[in-house]
Design an enzyme around this catalytic site. Structure first.
Site, mmCIF file in Angstrom:
data_model
loop_
_atom_site.group_PDB
_atom_site.id
_atom_site.type_symbol
_atom_site.label_atom_id
_atom_site.label_comp_id
_atom_site.label_asym_id
_atom_site.label_seq_id
_atom_site.Cartn_x
_atom_site.Cartn_y
_atom_site.Cartn_z
ATOM 1 N N LYS A 75 0.844 -1.205 0.114
ATOM 2 C CA LYS A 75 0.080 -0.052 0.070
ATOM 3 C C LYS A 75 0.861 1.186 0.000
ATOM 4 O O LYS A 75 1.747 1.313 0.741
ATOM 5 C CB LYS A 75 -0.960 0.049 1.195
ATOM 6 C CG LYS A 75 -1.695 1.263 1.181
ATOM 7 C CD LYS A 75 -2.721 1.049 2.324
ATOM 8 C CE LYS A 75 -2.369 1.779 3.641
ATOM 9 N NZ LYS A 75 -2.287 3.284 3.844
ATOM 10 N N ASP A 109 -3.401 4.179 -2.067
ATOM 11 C CA ASP A 109 -4.144 4.847 -1.119
ATOM 12 C C ASP A 109 -4.394 6.364 -1.058
ATOM 13 O O ASP A 109 -3.963 6.722 -0.141
ATOM 14 C CB ASP A 109 -3.953 4.313 0.373
ATOM 15 C CG ASP A 109 -4.857 4.656 1.441
ATOM 16 O OD1 ASP A 109 -5.949 4.939 1.094
ATOM 17 O OD2 ASP A 109 -4.364 4.384 2.410
ATOM 18 N N LYS A 130 -7.439 8.137 -1.213
ATOM 19 C CA LYS A 130 -8.809 8.519 -0.735
ATOM 20 C C LYS A 130 -8.970 9.725 -1.722
ATOM 21 O O LYS A 130 -9.258 10.977 -0.966
ATOM 22 C CB LYS A 130 -8.424 9.013 0.701
ATOM 23 C CG LYS A 130 -7.885 7.709 1.387
ATOM 24 C CD LYS A 130 -8.051 7.943 2.886
ATOM 25 C CE LYS A 130 -7.747 6.842 3.907
ATOM 26 N NZ LYS A 130 -6.185 6.392 3.956
ATOM 27 N N THR A 133 -11.411 5.282 10.873
ATOM 28 C CA THR A 133 -11.279 4.672 12.186
ATOM 29 C C THR A 133 -10.903 5.408 13.194
ATOM 30 O O THR A 133 -11.210 5.323 14.372
ATOM 31 C CB THR A 133 -10.405 3.349 12.186
ATOM 32 O OG1 THR A 133 -9.234 3.704 11.427
ATOM 33 C CG2 THR A 133 -11.173 2.245 11.438
ATOM 34 N N ARG A 154 2.624 -0.932 10.599
ATOM 35 C CA ARG A 154 3.696 -1.081 11.842
ATOM 36 C C ARG A 154 4.224 -2.448 12.429
ATOM 37 O O ARG A 154 5.150 -2.617 12.563
ATOM 38 C CB ARG A 154 3.639 0.047 12.927
ATOM 39 C CG ARG A 154 4.095 1.398 12.403
ATOM 40 C CD ARG A 154 3.209 2.580 13.377
ATOM 41 N NE ARG A 154 1.650 2.392 13.389
ATOM 42 C CZ ARG A 154 0.696 3.215 13.840
ATOM 43 N NH1 ARG A 154 1.260 4.064 14.673
ATOM 44 N NH2 ARG A 154 -0.634 3.225 13.595
HETATM 45 O O1 C5P Z 1 0.803 0.908 11.192
HETATM 46 P P1 C5P Z 1 -0.778 0.534 11.023
HETATM 47 O O2 C5P Z 1 -0.906 -1.160 10.982
HETATM 48 O O3 C5P Z 1 -1.738 1.133 12.020
HETATM 49 O O4 C5P Z 1 -1.207 1.202 9.602
HETATM 50 C C1 C5P Z 1 -2.423 0.890 8.920
HETATM 51 C C2 C5P Z 1 -2.400 1.660 7.569
HETATM 52 O O5 C5P Z 1 -3.853 1.697 7.396
HETATM 53 C C3 C5P Z 1 -2.103 3.085 7.696
HETATM 54 O O6 C5P Z 1 -1.569 3.307 6.522
HETATM 55 C C4 C5P Z 1 -3.292 3.964 7.830
HETATM 56 O O7 C5P Z 1 -3.287 5.282 7.122
HETATM 57 C C5 C5P Z 1 -4.526 2.860 7.121
HETATM 58 N N1 C5P Z 1 -5.777 3.383 7.622
HETATM 59 C C6 C5P Z 1 -6.279 3.030 8.666
HETATM 60 N N2 C5P Z 1 -7.547 3.259 9.026
HETATM 61 C C7 C5P Z 1 -8.361 3.672 8.085
HETATM 62 C C8 C5P Z 1 -7.794 3.792 6.785
HETATM 63 C C9 C5P Z 1 -6.684 3.633 6.417
HETATM 64 O O8 C5P Z 1 -5.507 2.828 9.527
HETATM 65 N N3 C5P Z 1 -9.630 3.754 8.376
#
Ligand code: C5P
Length: 232
Positions: free
Chosen positions: A33, A60, A62, A120, A212
């Site tokens: 992504k 991504d 958006k 979220t 992460r």
């Molecule tokens: O590091 P982590 O696992 O929290 O990353 C989650 C990824 O998903 C990030 O790139 C974040 O921007 C994306 N994301 C999210 N919640 C959403 C939409 C996208 O965490 N509702």
């Protein structure tokens, strides 16, 4: 179709390519992504380079603007040959239809197009107080998902905990792409509604987006393989 997507939230081309080098000898090329941070820093060339290395890409960005602007932007993105991209469902059904039209190439092929329902990070209280949305979070997500389906898109981004609700409203074939994934016992960081890869599979996610827990792991390849084992 189901897959593990690594959220490559890096600030430049050098960092993301060094990270992906770790996966060079892997049998399975991770689905990657690319978000706003990396895209705005490194531009379309980083998309082409990662694609050349054989990865599938979820771009991504958006998108959320007037339908005509979104349609023309999606047309530009259609030439980048990504595998998945997205818009905000809040842009309305008309905007989502415009995105779909722009993304579809003259030969009829296109990337998967999904919509963000409610981020979220948005709480029900902020939705009510700031956005003047009085419906519950669940009702809002179910309605935005239904609008997305009505517009002809392929699915939505949502919390894994909402995947079952979305499937119930829109059908099993409607895709759910779910961030908010953590290994059991790990730090939640800034995520609130989280679950494990194995539980996301049980609930019915089609794609998990993991940042992460893989990018900051001591051994990112092992962490990725663990996700693949638990989720696929
Ligand atoms: O590091 P982590 O696992 O929290 O990353 C989650 C990824 O998903 C990030 O790139 C974040 O921007 C994306 N994301 C999210 N919640 C959403 C939409 C996208 O965490 N509702």
């Amino acid at each position: 179709m189901r897959d593990v997507i690594i959220a490559c939230d890096f600030s430049g081309a050098e960092q993301v390519l060094a990270f992906l080098d770790k996966f060079k000898d892997c049998e399975r090329k991770p689905f990657v992504k690319i978000g706003m941070e990396l895209y705005y820093a490194a531009g379309p060339e980083i998309v082409r380079e990662i694609k050349r290395r054989g990865h599938k890409i979820f771009l991504d960005l958006k998108m959320h603007d007037i339908p005509n602007t979104v349609k023309k932007t999606a047309r530009v993105l259609s030439e980048l040959d990504v595998d998945m991209t997205n818009v905000h469902a809040a842009g309305t059904i008309e905007m989502m239809r415009a995105a779909l039209e722009g993304l579809t190439r003259p030969d009829g092929t296109r990337a998967l197009l999904i919509a963000v329902t409610q981020l979220t990070s948005t709480s029900e209280q902020r939705m009510r107080d700031e956005l003047l949305i009085n419906a519950s979070m669940e009702e809002t997500i179910a309605q935005y998902a239904a609008n997305t389906k009505e517009a002809g898109l392929d699915g939505v981004v949502c919390s894994p905990l909402e995947a079952a609700l979305v499937k119930k409203r829109c059908g099993q074939g409607f895709l759910t792409v779910t961030p908010g994934i953590r290994f059991a016992g790990a730090a939640a960081d800034d995520q609130v509604r989280i679950t494990t890869p194995a539980r996301a599979k049980e609930i019915g996610s089609d794609f998990i987006v993991v940042g992460r827990p893989i990018t900051a792991a001591e051994d990112p390849v092992a962490a990725y393989n663990q996700c693949v084992t638990d989720f696929l």
